[in-house]
Design a protein around this motif. Structure first.
Motif, PDB file in Angstrom:
ATOM      1  N   GLY A  32       0.770  -1.105   0.323  1.00 52.26           N
ATOM      2  CA  GLY A  32      -0.150   0.780   0.005  1.00 52.26           C
ATOM      3  C   GLY A  32       0.768   1.169  -0.096  1.00 52.26           C
ATOM      4  N   THR A  33       0.638   2.702  -0.291  1.00 52.29           N
ATOM      5  CA  THR A  33       0.937   3.758  -0.678  1.00 52.29           C
ATOM      6  C   THR A  33       0.022   4.535   0.657  1.00 52.29           C
ATOM      7  OG1 THR A  33       1.750   3.260  -2.436  1.00 52.29           O
ATOM      8  CG2 THR A  33       1.791   5.673  -2.028  1.00 52.29           C
ATOM      9  N   LEU A  34       1.000   5.163   1.717  1.00 52.47           N
ATOM     10  CA  LEU A  34       0.364   5.831   2.574  1.00 52.47           C
ATOM     11  C   LEU A  34       0.730   7.306   2.481  1.00 52.47           C
ATOM     12  CD1 LEU A  34      -0.735   6.335   5.485  1.00 52.47           C
ATOM     13  CD2 LEU A  34       1.716   6.852   5.908  1.00 52.47           C
ATOM     14  N   ILE A  92      -2.594  -0.160  13.237  1.00 56.47           N
ATOM     15  CA  ILE A  92      -3.471  -0.527  11.517  1.00 56.47           C
ATOM     16  C   ILE A  92      -4.511  -1.275  11.591  1.00 56.47           C
ATOM     17  CG2 ILE A  92      -3.062  -0.936   8.974  1.00 56.47           C
ATOM     18  CD1 ILE A  92      -0.369   0.248   8.636  1.00 56.47           C
ATOM     19  N   ARG A  93      -6.026  -0.493  11.004  1.00 58.28           N
ATOM     20  CA  ARG A  93      -6.456  -2.230  11.210  1.00 58.28           C
ATOM     21  C   ARG A  93      -7.650  -1.255  10.451  1.00 58.28           C
ATOM     22  NH1 ARG A  93     -10.008  -2.739  16.296  1.00 58.28           N
ATOM     23  NH2 ARG A  93     -11.432  -3.997  15.997  1.00 58.28           N
ATOM     24  N   GLY A  94      -8.352  -3.035   9.824  1.00 60.05           N
ATOM     25  CA  GLY A  94      -9.297  -2.419   8.316  1.00 60.05           C
ATOM     26  C   GLY A  94      -9.879  -3.791   7.982  1.00 60.05           C
ATOM     27  N   VAL A  95     -10.691  -3.826   6.758  1.00 59.47           N
ATOM     28  CA  VAL A  95     -11.357  -4.798   6.807  1.00 59.47           C
ATOM     29  C   VAL A  95     -10.124  -5.720   5.347  1.00 59.47           C
ATOM     30  CG1 VAL A  95     -13.435  -5.805   5.373  1.00 59.47           C
ATOM     31  CG2 VAL A  95     -14.033  -4.525   7.087  1.00 59.47           C
ATOM     32  N   ILE A  96     -10.156  -7.243   5.578  1.00 56.47           N
ATOM     33  CA  ILE A  96      -9.494  -8.124   4.535  1.00 56.47           C
ATOM     34  C   ILE A  96     -10.808  -8.552   3.607  1.00 56.47           C
ATOM     35  CG2 ILE A  96      -8.630  -9.511   6.210  1.00 56.47           C
ATOM     36  CD1 ILE A  96      -6.184  -8.842   5.171  1.00 56.47           C
ATOM     37  N   ASP A  97     -10.558  -8.487   2.889  1.00 55.81           N
ATOM     38  CA  ASP A  97     -10.971  -9.207   1.487  1.00 55.81           C
ATOM     39  C   ASP A  97      -9.929 -10.152   0.674  1.00 55.81           C
ATOM     40  OD1 ASP A  97     -13.003 -10.398  -0.240  1.00 55.81           O
ATOM     41  OD2 ASP A  97     -13.948  -8.780  -0.660  1.00 55.81           O
ATOM     42  N   SER A 102      -7.412  -8.046  -1.389  1.00 53.24           N
ATOM     43  CA  SER A 102      -7.327  -6.274  -0.606  1.00 53.24           C
ATOM     44  C   SER A 102      -7.610  -6.003   0.686  1.00 53.24           C
ATOM     45  CB  SER A 102      -8.757  -5.342  -1.557  1.00 53.24           C
ATOM     46  OG  SER A 102     -10.042  -5.477  -1.004  1.00 53.24           O
ATOM     47  N   TRP A 103      -7.111  -4.835   0.950  1.00 57.48           N
ATOM     48  CA  TRP A 103      -6.922  -4.660   2.720  1.00 57.48           C
ATOM     49  C   TRP A 103      -7.924  -3.772   2.955  1.00 57.48           C
ATOM     50  CZ3 TRP A 103      -2.462  -4.442   6.677  1.00 57.48           C
ATOM     51  CH2 TRP A 103      -2.507  -4.246   7.214  1.00 57.48           C
ATOM     52  N   GLU A 104      -8.439  -2.616   2.797  1.00 53.67           N
ATOM     53  CA  GLU A 104      -8.732  -1.679   2.403  1.00 53.67           C
ATOM     54  C   GLU A 104      -8.752  -1.200   4.722  1.00 53.67           C
ATOM     55  OE1 GLU A 104     -12.553   1.511   2.091  1.00 53.67           O
ATOM     56  OE2 GLU A 104     -12.763  -0.358   0.811  1.00 53.67           O
ATOM     57  N   THR A 105      -8.288   0.178   4.960  1.00 52.87           N
ATOM     58  CA  THR A 105      -7.342   0.234   5.832  1.00 52.87           C
ATOM     59  C   THR A 105      -7.830   1.833   6.905  1.00 52.87           C
ATOM     60  OG1 THR A 105      -5.004   0.560   6.016  1.00 52.87           O
ATOM     61  CG2 THR A 105      -6.525  -1.671   5.768  1.00 52.87           C
ATOM     62  N   GLU A 106      -7.349   2.195   7.471  1.00 52.04           N
ATOM     63  CA  GLU A 106      -7.373   3.508   8.315  1.00 52.04           C
ATOM     64  C   GLU A 106      -5.625   3.257   9.414  1.00 52.04           C
ATOM     65  OE1 GLU A 106     -10.329   6.457  10.672  1.00 52.04           O
ATOM     66  OE2 GLU A 106      -9.457   5.057  12.135  1.00 52.04           O
ATOM     67  N   PHE A 107      -4.943   3.932   9.042  1.00 46.77           N
ATOM     68  CA  PHE A 107      -3.833   3.997   9.503  1.00 46.77           C
ATOM     69  C   PHE A 107      -3.695   5.296  10.983  1.00 46.77           C
ATOM     70  CE2 PHE A 107       0.978   5.987   9.952  1.00 46.77           C
ATOM     71  CZ  PHE A 107       1.337   5.076   9.458  1.00 46.77           C
ATOM     72  N   THR A 108      -3.341   5.192  11.968  1.00 47.59           N
ATOM     73  CA  THR A 108      -3.415   5.840  12.667  1.00 47.59           C
ATOM     74  C   THR A 108      -1.165   5.585  13.335  1.00 47.59           C
ATOM     75  OG1 THR A 108      -5.584   5.415  12.803  1.00 47.59           O
ATOM     76  CG2 THR A 108      -3.752   5.934  14.417  1.00 47.59           C
ATOM     77  N   GLN A 109      -0.844   6.818  13.608  1.00 41.27           N
ATOM     78  CA  GLN A 109       0.360   7.254  13.855  1.00 41.27           C
ATOM     79  C   GLN A 109       0.348   8.796  14.623  1.00 41.27           C
ATOM     80  OE1 GLN A 109       3.998   6.637  11.902  1.00 41.27           O
ATOM     81  NE2 GLN A 109       5.312   5.723  13.781  1.00 41.27           N
ATOM     82  N   ILE A 113      -3.449  10.201  11.221  1.00 43.74           N
ATOM     83  CA  ILE A 113      -4.859   8.978  10.860  1.00 43.74           C
ATOM     84  C   ILE A 113      -5.000   9.539   8.978  1.00 43.74           C
ATOM     85  CG2 ILE A 113      -7.122   8.427  10.773  1.00 43.74           C
ATOM     86  CD1 ILE A 113      -6.968   9.594  14.003  1.00 43.74           C
ATOM     87  N   ALA A 114      -4.754   8.271   9.119  1.00 37.67           N
ATOM     88  CA  ALA A 114      -5.268   8.365   7.142  1.00 37.67           C
ATOM     89  C   ALA A 114      -5.671   6.520   6.418  1.00 37.67           C
ATOM     90  CB  ALA A 114      -3.979   8.745   6.971  1.00 37.67           C
ATOM     91  N   PRO A 115      -6.669   6.515   5.560  1.00 33.46           N
ATOM     92  CA  PRO A 115      -6.803   5.770   4.881  1.00 33.46           C
ATOM     93  C   PRO A 115      -5.755   4.918   4.103  1.00 33.46           C
ATOM     94  CG  PRO A 115      -7.886   7.721   3.676  1.00 33.46           C
ATOM     95  CD  PRO A 115      -7.212   8.056   5.193  1.00 33.46           C
ATOM     96  N   LEU A 116      -5.597   3.760   3.920  1.00 35.47           N
ATOM     97  CA  LEU A 116      -4.170   3.198   3.656  1.00 35.47           C
ATOM     98  C   LEU A 116      -5.032   1.368   2.841  1.00 35.47           C
ATOM     99  CD1 LEU A 116      -1.507   3.011   2.578  1.00 35.47           C
ATOM    100  CD2 LEU A 116      -0.883   2.329   5.277  1.00 35.47           C
ATOM    101  N   LEU A 117      -5.214   1.823   1.859  1.00 40.46           N
ATOM    102  CA  LEU A 117      -5.197   0.135   0.832  1.00 40.46           C
ATOM    103  C   LEU A 117      -4.383  -0.692   0.441  1.00 40.46           C
ATOM    104  CD1 LEU A 117      -7.845  -1.304  -0.500  1.00 40.46           C
ATOM    105  CD2 LEU A 117      -7.521   0.412  -2.642  1.00 40.46           C
TER     106      LEU A 117
END
Length: 126
Positions: A32-34, A92-97, A102-109, A113-117
């Motif tokens: 993925g690309t943050l 990093i938490r999200g739904v994996i398919d 694909s793994w659609e996540t939310e990145f937190t540090q 806080i940013a979406p990250l696919l």
């Protein structure tokens, strides 16, 4: 009675086969690309031993000298995958398919806080 035993055995083998397929479905490399403001940072996660519960995960920060960081926690519950590194404050938490790879996540540090696919790939790019 013998037919019942055979039916139970076949059902058990079929069920074990389904779990084996699910287990292997997220093993591998996810890329993925943050994107935060004008910065882009490619991240790859390599998962092994994937089953319902704890996994082993290593994050590779491709654009930061390919630094490899073993994650403290990687937990799969249903279709939700959580990965974290306490010292770095990464979550990093999200739904994996696995079917769509694909793994659609939310990145937190910290305050970020940013979406990250992520998408499943064959290898980590250079």
């Amino acid at each position: 009675m013998k037919k019942l035993q055979i039916s139970i055995l076949l059902l058990a083998l079929f069920t074990a086969g389904l779990f084996a397929q699910q287990k292997k479905s997220i093993d591998g490399i996810w890329l993925g690309t943050l994107k935060v403001q004008s910065m882009e940072l490619r991240l790859a996660f390599t998962f092994t031993g994937s089953d319902e519960g704890n996994l082993e995960a290593v994050m590779t920060s491709i654009d930061q000298g390919r630094a490899e960081v073993p994650m403290d926690k990687a937990i799969l519950k249903g279709d939700t995958l959580l990965v974290s590194h306490v010292a770095a404050g990464i979550k990093i938490r999200g739904v994996i398919d696995p079917a769509k790879k694909s793994w659609e996540t939310e990145f937190t540090q910290g305050p970020v806080i940013a979406p990250l696919l992520f998408n499943k790939v064959e290898s980590i790019p250079e």
